[in-house]
Motif scaffolding. Structure first.
Motif, PDB file in Angstrom:
ATOM      1  N   LYS A   1      52.307 -32.884 -72.242  1.00  0.00           N
ATOM      2  CA  LYS A   1      52.150 -32.069 -71.612  1.00  0.00           C
ATOM      3  C   LYS A   1      50.439 -32.386 -70.837  1.00  0.00           C
ATOM      4  O   LYS A   1      50.646 -31.024 -70.218  1.00  0.00           O
ATOM      5  N   GLU A   2      49.912 -32.809 -71.014  1.00  0.00           N
ATOM      6  CA  GLU A   2      48.995 -32.748 -69.766  1.00  0.00           C
ATOM      7  C   GLU A   2      49.387 -32.926 -68.690  1.00  0.00           C
ATOM      8  O   GLU A   2      48.679 -31.819 -67.695  1.00  0.00           O
TER       9      GLU A   2
ATOM     10  N   LEU B   1      51.854 -32.441 -67.574  1.00  0.00           N
ATOM     11  CA  LEU B   1      53.133 -31.204 -67.052  1.00  0.00           C
ATOM     12  C   LEU B   1      52.300 -30.064 -67.312  1.00  0.00           C
ATOM     13  O   LEU B   1      52.789 -28.976 -65.592  1.00  0.00           O
ATOM     14  N   TYR B   2      50.959 -29.873 -67.926  1.00  0.00           N
ATOM     15  CA  TYR B   2      50.305 -28.451 -67.756  1.00  0.00           C
ATOM     16  C   TYR B   2      49.648 -29.089 -66.305  1.00  0.00           C
ATOM     17  O   TYR B   2      49.288 -28.302 -65.069  1.00  0.00           O
ATOM     18  N   ASN B   3      48.847 -30.046 -65.612  1.00  0.00           N
ATOM     19  CA  ASN B   3      48.671 -30.423 -64.501  1.00  0.00           C
ATOM     20  C   ASN B   3      49.514 -30.226 -63.658  1.00  0.00           C
ATOM     21  O   ASN B   3      48.920 -29.494 -62.738  1.00  0.00           O
TER      22      ASN B   3
ATOM     23  N   ASN C   1      52.101 -28.124 -63.875  1.00  0.00           N
ATOM     24  CA  ASN C   1      52.202 -26.882 -63.266  1.00  0.00           C
ATOM     25  C   ASN C   1      51.069 -26.272 -62.929  1.00  0.00           C
ATOM     26  O   ASN C   1      50.832 -25.081 -61.853  1.00  0.00           O
ATOM     27  N   ILE C   2      49.859 -26.467 -62.707  1.00  0.00           N
ATOM     28  CA  ILE C   2      48.609 -25.835 -62.377  1.00  0.00           C
ATOM     29  C   ILE C   2      48.990 -26.704 -60.467  1.00  0.00           C
ATOM     30  O   ILE C   2      48.468 -25.431 -59.923  1.00  0.00           O
TER      31      ILE C   2
ATOM     32  N   GLU D   1      50.841 -24.341 -59.045  1.00  0.00           N
ATOM     33  CA  GLU D   1      51.247 -23.022 -58.942  1.00  0.00           C
ATOM     34  C   GLU D   1      50.047 -22.475 -57.821  1.00  0.00           C
ATOM     35  O   GLU D   1      50.397 -21.579 -56.877  1.00  0.00           O
TER      36      GLU D   1
END
Length: 602
Positions: free
Chosen positions: A267-268, A270-272, A274-275, A278
């Motif tokens: 999840k981390e 994936l979050y990174n 995505n950031i 983006e």
């Protein structure tokens, strides 16, 4: 007694049987009976009749009660066996009771028979019930033991003082200790060898022993340099309201914990990601847009899209792209249809319109967006503003076209000037009387015309940098056959040329070489009216170009050394071959053959 019982009577005196049955009926016992006298009859009835109780005389003519009792104990051990005899002493009766007889009744006191039968049936039922319960208990214990030993978890049984009473095989196999090393040991001493000190405290172990209820706990174990995680449950076992044992169950949750850790890390990441994605999208100089299958803008309209096309994100989401020119609508929809069929398209030049109606040129790239099942759920598209590049290209194209026109004009004028020089040489030759001088003027004119032909081909060609040499050779041969018209009917000139394009400098040098060699063939190889053939071949071989001029004429005399000849033509051939960084080979068998090889990159 409500149920009907089956009675097997071993008696040789029928009257005694009647007396026994009368006493049983007097006691309101419902029964059916069978009488036997011999061992064979007795065994058969045991099998067929399956009596609930056996009444047996002590002594018969052909059988005896003791043997009958032994047979019953073997074939029907749970069936009550009562001796009914008139000659049975007290000591013998006691001995028979010790050996397994249920009771004994004397024939002169048959009034006790009913009570004896009822008591025997009652005791037999109680015995069978107790035996059945014991068998069920044993079976239950066997199942429990099987579950205990085959459990995929670690199981310990403790007494209220924390002494280990039992462990299952799984714990024994994985711990590295034998069962005997566990049994009888204090749990506090054993557990500290396996669990980090930080997780072991007296309160926790005391809660085990006190039988307190608490939620499962996780324990971290370090063994052989590896970390394992255990989830521990406990269940007190009560007897008469008191805890007499505690069952502790531990299961290895290392895989689950690692999976949870991997999920969190995933999840981390994936979050990174995505950031990161983006940030890239927002910082991209290209317009990035995602579209529904029907073409509407879905959710992505980055800042570059706003800058390039002029519409804000709020103005464009959920709508058809307004920047597609009417003249490009059909082209745009064809592109979208191909992408929805699974194709990815790139480097598509598309003229669009800004919000202020100004035209804008874009380079478009598209790709299908699949879902988890591989079904196309939309389209991702990018647009790069290439308006400045298109304007620069148009300017360069116009400049190139202008230069190309000028270059064609230069080649045309060079060709015309060379023709003027050739014409002047012809005029000059008209005032000369010596034939040798006239021949020399004529050869110079041929050389000039071969060079003029190169410039003529160039300004007629689409590519001003290269000339198709095969086409040039064809025109050169036609020109020579006109010059040497007297040989055209006797000598055949064949061309075998590959598709070779040469730069102008190489083409001029190679054209002069062909000019000299073909001129020599037509002048010297076929004297008089001799017929023959000249073959000119042009090919490519491993980065080299091969030119061969061969004839089947009289050949060059052996006395002539072509490397040291005074012939101007052959001297020109050798000089130009060196300029091409090539080699010259000569064969003089069945005619004359010259082969020039040079690198195409020269």
């Amino acid at each position: 007694m409500s149920k009907t019982i089956k009675i097997l009577i071993l008696e040789d005196v029928p009257l005694d049987v009647e007396l026994m049955e009368r006493e049983l009926k007097r006691e309101n016992i419902s029964f059916i009976s069978r009488r036997v006298e011999t061992e064979e009859e007795y065994i058969n009835k045991l099998k067929e009749f399956q009596p609930d109780v056996i009444l047996a005389d002590h002594s018969l003519p052909y059988f005896d009660g003791i043997s009958a009792m032994n047979i019953a104990q073997s074939m029907a051990p749970d069936t009550p066996f009562i001796f009914v005899s008139g000659q049975m002493g007290e000591e013998f009766a006691v001995e028979m009771l010790k050996k397994g007889a249920t009771d004994y009744v004397l024939k002169h006191n048959l009034s006790k028979l009913g009570h004896a039968v009822k008591r025997a049936i009652k005791e037999a039922d109680e015995y069978i019930g107790k035996k059945t319960a014991q068998e069920r208990l044993a079976q239950s214990e066997k199942k429990y033991k099987a579950l205990f030993d085959l459990s995929p978890y670690y199981v310990l049984v403790l007494d209220p003082n924390g002494i280990i009473l039992d462990i299952n095989k799984h714990l024994e196999e994985d711990s590295g200790l034998s069962r005997d090393e566990f049994i009888g040991k204090d749990i506090k001493l054993i557990i500290k060898d396996f669990i980090n000190n930080s997780t072991v405290n007296e309160d926790l172990i005391n809660r085990f022993l006190d039988g307190d209820e608490f939620e499962p706990i996780e324990i971290e174990i370090e063994r052989e340099g590896k970390i394992y995680f255990m989830e521990v449950h406990h269940a007190p076992i009560f007897m008469d309201g008191e805890v007499f044992a505690i069952q502790v169950i531990a299961r290895d949750i290392t895989q689950r914990k690692n999976a949870e850790k991997a999920l969190i890390e995933g999840k981390e990441r994936l979050y990174n990601a995505n950031i990161y994605l983006e940030t890239i999208i927002n910082a991209s100089p290209f317009a990035i847009v995602d579209l529904y299958p029907d073409g509407r803008v879905k959710s992505l309209w980055n800042p570059a899209a706003e800058n390039i096309f002029g519409w804000s994100k709020d103005e464009i989401l959920g709508k058809q792209p307004p920047f597609i020119n009417e003249k490009n609508t059909e082209k745009y929809h064809q592109i979208m249809e191909r992408v929805l069929s699974g194709e990815s398209k790139s480097d598509i030049e598309l003229e669009c319109a800004r919000k202020d109606d100004k035209p804008i040129y874009t380079m478009m790239a598209t790709a299908p967006l699949p879902d988890l099942n591989g079904n196309i759920q939309g389209i991702m598209a990018t647009f790069a503003d290439i308006s400045d590049m298109v304007a620069a290209e148009n300017q360069i194209r116009a400049s190139l076209e202008e230069k190309e026109v000028l270059l064609r004009e230069i080649h045309h004028r060079v060709k015309n000037n060379l023709q003027i020089i050739s014409s002047l040489i012809s005029l000059q030759a008209g005032y000369i009387k010596e034939q040798e001088t006239i021949r020399m003027f004529q050869e110079s004119k041929h050389r000039i015309r071969s060079m003029a032909l190169i410039h003529e081909k160039l300004y007629q060609s689409k590519d001003l940098a290269y000339i198709h040499f095969g086409e040039y050779l064809k025109s050169l041969v036609e020109m020579f056959l006109k010059f040497y018209s007297e040989k055209s009917s006797d000598v055949k000139v064949s061309l075998n040329c590959a598709d070779v394009n040469l730069e102008i400098d190489i083409a001029i040098s190679l054209g002069l070489i062909v000019n000299e060699l073909l001129s020599n063939c037509l002048k010297h190889a076929f004297p008089g009216a001799r017929e023959g053939e000249v073959i000119i071949s042009l090919s490519k071989d491993n980065g080299n170009c091969l030119l061969t001029v061969a004839d089947n004429g009289v050949g060059i005399p052996e006395s002539v050394d072509i490397k040291n000849t005074e012939s101007l033509g052959l001297q020109i051939v050798q000089t130009l071959t060196l300029q091409l960084s090539g080699t010259l080979e000569h064969k003089n068998k069945g005619g004359t053959e010259f082969t020039i090889s040079f690198p195409l990159g020269s």
